[in-house]
Design an enzyme around this catalytic site. Structure first.
Site, mmCIF file in Angstrom:
data_model
loop_
_atom_site.group_PDB
_atom_site.id
_atom_site.type_symbol
_atom_site.label_atom_id
_atom_site.label_comp_id
_atom_site.label_asym_id
_atom_site.label_seq_id
_atom_site.Cartn_x
_atom_site.Cartn_y
_atom_site.Cartn_z
ATOM 1 N N ASP A 170 1.209 -45.194 8.333
ATOM 2 C CA ASP A 170 1.670 -46.482 7.530
ATOM 3 C C ASP A 170 2.186 -47.515 8.163
ATOM 4 O OD1 ASP A 170 -0.129 -45.243 5.118
ATOM 5 O OD2 ASP A 170 1.587 -43.553 4.557
ATOM 6 N N GLU A 171 2.607 -47.416 9.305
ATOM 7 C CA GLU A 171 3.521 -48.352 10.147
ATOM 8 C C GLU A 171 3.652 -49.526 10.022
ATOM 9 O OE1 GLU A 171 1.615 -46.322 11.375
ATOM 10 O OE2 GLU A 171 2.774 -43.870 12.505
ATOM 11 N N GLY A 172 2.101 -50.027 9.678
ATOM 12 C CA GLY A 172 1.495 -51.579 9.342
ATOM 13 C C GLY A 172 0.689 -51.965 10.637
ATOM 14 N N LYS A 173 -0.128 -50.608 10.851
ATOM 15 C CA LYS A 173 -1.347 -51.001 12.500
ATOM 16 C C LYS A 173 -1.833 -51.468 11.642
ATOM 17 C CE LYS A 173 -2.467 -46.492 11.973
ATOM 18 N NZ LYS A 173 -1.143 -46.585 11.235
ATOM 19 N N ALA A 176 -7.964 -43.316 5.579
ATOM 20 C CA ALA A 176 -7.126 -44.207 5.786
ATOM 21 C C ALA A 176 -7.120 -45.324 5.452
ATOM 22 C CB ALA A 176 -7.538 -45.237 7.627
ATOM 23 N N GLY A 177 -6.188 -46.283 4.866
ATOM 24 C CA GLY A 177 -5.987 -46.815 4.743
ATOM 25 C C GLY A 177 -4.942 -48.780 5.242
ATOM 26 N N HIS A 178 -5.746 -49.520 5.358
ATOM 27 C CA HIS A 178 -6.005 -50.913 5.976
ATOM 28 C C HIS A 178 -5.704 -51.275 5.575
ATOM 29 C CE1 HIS A 178 -6.739 -48.725 10.174
ATOM 30 N NE2 HIS A 178 -5.292 -48.365 9.483
ATOM 31 N N GLN A 207 -4.357 -43.303 11.150
ATOM 32 C CA GLN A 207 -2.832 -41.876 10.198
ATOM 33 C C GLN A 207 -1.708 -42.410 11.878
ATOM 34 O OE1 GLN A 207 -6.344 -39.993 10.702
ATOM 35 N NE2 GLN A 207 -5.935 -41.769 8.686
ATOM 36 N N THR A 224 -3.732 -43.322 -2.048
ATOM 37 C CA THR A 224 -3.797 -42.276 -3.012
ATOM 38 C C THR A 224 -2.794 -43.107 -3.831
ATOM 39 O OG1 THR A 224 -1.357 -41.633 -1.831
ATOM 40 C CG2 THR A 224 -3.939 -40.287 -1.929
ATOM 41 N N GLY A 225 -1.726 -44.354 -3.358
ATOM 42 C CA GLY A 225 -0.799 -44.566 -4.638
ATOM 43 C C GLY A 225 -0.056 -44.157 -4.924
ATOM 44 N N GLY A 264 7.455 -59.727 7.138
ATOM 45 C CA GLY A 264 6.756 -59.830 5.988
ATOM 46 C C GLY A 264 5.341 -59.988 6.642
HETATM 47 P P1 IMP Z 1 -5.860 -35.968 4.776
HETATM 48 O O1 IMP Z 1 -6.185 -36.490 6.375
HETATM 49 O O2 IMP Z 1 -6.812 -36.256 3.766
HETATM 50 O O3 IMP Z 1 -6.865 -34.400 5.344
HETATM 51 O O4 IMP Z 1 -4.381 -35.569 4.716
HETATM 52 C C1 IMP Z 1 -3.642 -34.439 6.085
HETATM 53 C C2 IMP Z 1 -2.238 -35.286 6.061
HETATM 54 O O5 IMP Z 1 -2.393 -36.610 6.330
HETATM 55 C C3 IMP Z 1 -1.306 -35.813 4.218
HETATM 56 O O6 IMP Z 1 -0.246 -35.596 4.203
HETATM 57 C C4 IMP Z 1 -1.839 -37.208 4.489
HETATM 58 O O7 IMP Z 1 -1.220 -37.359 3.345
HETATM 59 C C5 IMP Z 1 -1.605 -37.570 5.565
HETATM 60 N N1 IMP Z 1 -2.989 -38.450 5.951
HETATM 61 C C6 IMP Z 1 -3.865 -38.894 5.760
HETATM 62 N N2 IMP Z 1 -4.377 -40.117 5.701
HETATM 63 C C7 IMP Z 1 -3.369 -40.854 6.032
HETATM 64 C C8 IMP Z 1 -3.205 -42.448 6.180
HETATM 65 O O8 IMP Z 1 -3.535 -43.019 5.722
HETATM 66 N N3 IMP Z 1 -1.358 -42.803 6.112
HETATM 67 C C9 IMP Z 1 -0.523 -41.660 5.611
HETATM 68 N N4 IMP Z 1 -0.797 -40.674 6.030
HETATM 69 C C10 IMP Z 1 -2.441 -40.290 5.978
#
Ligand code: IMP
Length: 428
Positions: free
Chosen positions: A13-16, A39-41, A225, A302-303, A416
């Protein structure tokens, strides 16, 4: 050679997404090499917000080729849904813009069930996973019973493997974890219906990349991640199940390590993490709450609200070492604006000793006391900075401290969410 890797230098979540997007504009190919739709970008471009989970960021432009490399774990249903959402926003997701390795391992319905039930069984010791089946899918990969995309394209092989796997998984789900058995027919029907939709995208992506690199194309490897979620060097077991560090590129995309030229590490100007585990610089007071609100620190996938704390340069320094960072990107400098003083952790004290690496044992990490350097803050006018000379001396001091401690130079900063709110530190 014109190859770059972007990896997270913290806990994700660094802003990649924003940085990758910025670099993706100059890339001919954008490649994912690990992780999956955990992942969430988020990308803000052309006045729209794009939320990507599995598909590489370059897709947003329609010009580059995007590659889902062999190291990714792939949920075909999630992929098709993401494709649909992007297409509704006017993005082309076709074999012209996307290639998928037939070596990717498939995330199956039982992986999702196992992820949920195993987390529940861990009770208070749960990892806090995203629940997307990532860990169980990688487990099968290394157990050598995984089902790959090439298997899905051959119904006979797929059904054989599914039958064998499901018998075993159902026994484990019902007898050990107290869950309900899954039906073979339902899974077979669902997954075989995906096969034809995915088939046109399948390529030998390692060969595609070799040709691109030899042809002098700009290739961007997009990490998901972050450093401390790396299966080897992260805060194990509170990690994800893949190598999130730059070393993951070679195996996860099928390119030689000598084909990688530049490695960009992305760090926020402070630290956040989701999920459980020790966090030495965590702020559990109202300052932490302030950073969470001001920085909108809530998970894309996940919110969940993210834990927030001061910048921990021990972590960034560790990322620099493990990933061989050649460039640093510092995001969200604007979130720190308005504070009189800002603390930066430059080392830990552990049992009276000063250390500057992240120890393997979580018990040791939990006992590490941050050694802080106090810095002067800056005001909200930072949000209007567009060139380095717009940055206040306090911001420059902050960046200097980061460079001196990590021995990596800061090439890009961000003030920003928009693309224009990005400063290339080399410009005048
Ligand atoms: P998993 O990847 O769903 O198995 O989750 C393992 C750990 O990685 C948990 O602490 C998640 O919250 C974290 N995690 C997985 N994907 C991300 C991401 O894109 N950003 C931040 N944390 C992540």
């Amino acid at each position: 050679m014109n190859t770059r890797v972007v990896v997270g230098a913290q806990w994700g979540d660094e802003g990649k997404g924003k940085v990758t997007d910025y670099l993706a504009q100059r890339s001919d190919l954008v490649v994912r090499f690990q992780g999956g739709n955990n992942a969430g970008h988020t990308i803000e471009a052309k006045g729209k917000t794009y939320k990507l989970q599995l598909i590489p960021s370059g897709i947003v432009y329609g010009e580059s080729m995007n590659v889902i490399g062999n190291g990714v774990v792939f949920h075909p249903g999630a992929f098709l849904k993401e494709k649909e959402t992007l297409e509704a926003l006017g993005v082309e997701v076709s074999p012209r813009t996307l290639a998928i390795s037939d070596r990717v391992h498939l995330i199956m319905p039982y992986h999702l069930v196992l992820d949920r039930l195993k987390e529940a069984a861990r009770g208070k010791g749960d990892i806090g996973t995203t629940g997307k089946g990532i860990g169980p899918c990688y487990t099968d990969k290394y157990e050598r019973c995984g089902i790959r995309l090439c298997d899905l394209l051959d119904p006979q092989v797929f059904l054989e493997k599914l039958e064998r796997n499901l018998a075993e998984k159902n026994a484990y789900i019902t007898k050990i974890l107290g869950g309900e058995a899954l039906a073979l027919q339902d899974i077979a029907q669902e997954y075989l219906s995906y096969a034809e939709a995915v088939r046109p995208f399948v390529r030998e992506t390692s060969v595609l990349l070799e040709e691109a690199i030899q042809g002098g194309k700009n290739v961007l490897f997009e990490g998901a991640q972050g450093m401390l979620l790396d299966i080897d060097y992260g805060t194990y077991p509170y990690v994800t199940s893949s190598n999130t560090t730059a070393g993951g590129v070679a195996a996860g995309a099928g390119v030689g390590p000598n084909q990688i030229e530049e490695v960009y590490g992305v760090t926020k100007a402070y630290t956040t993490r989701v999920g459980k585990g020790p966090f030495p610089t965590e702020l559990t007071d109202e300052l932490g709450e302030h950073l969470r609100e001001k920085g909108h620190e809530y998970g894309t996938v996940t919110g969940r609200s993210r834990r927030c704390g001061w910048l921990d340069l021990v972590i960034v320094k560790t990322a620099a070492r493990i990933s061989g960072l050649t460039h640093l990107v510092v995001t969200k400098l604007d979130t720190l604006a308005g504070l009189d003083r800002i603390m930066v952790c430059t080392a830990y004290e552990l049992d009276g000793r000063r250390i500057d690496y992240v120890p393997a044992s979580l018990k040791d990490l939990a006992r590490c006391k941050p050694i802080y350097q106090e810095m002067k803050g800056w005001d909200d006018s930072i949000a209007h900075a567009r060139v380095p000379s717009d940055l206040a001396p306090e911001v420059r001091d902050y960046l200097d401290l980061i460079e001196r401690t990590t021995k990596v130079s800061v090439h890009i900063t961000s003030v920003g969410p928009d693309r224009e709110e990005t400063i290339e530190m080399t410009q005048k």
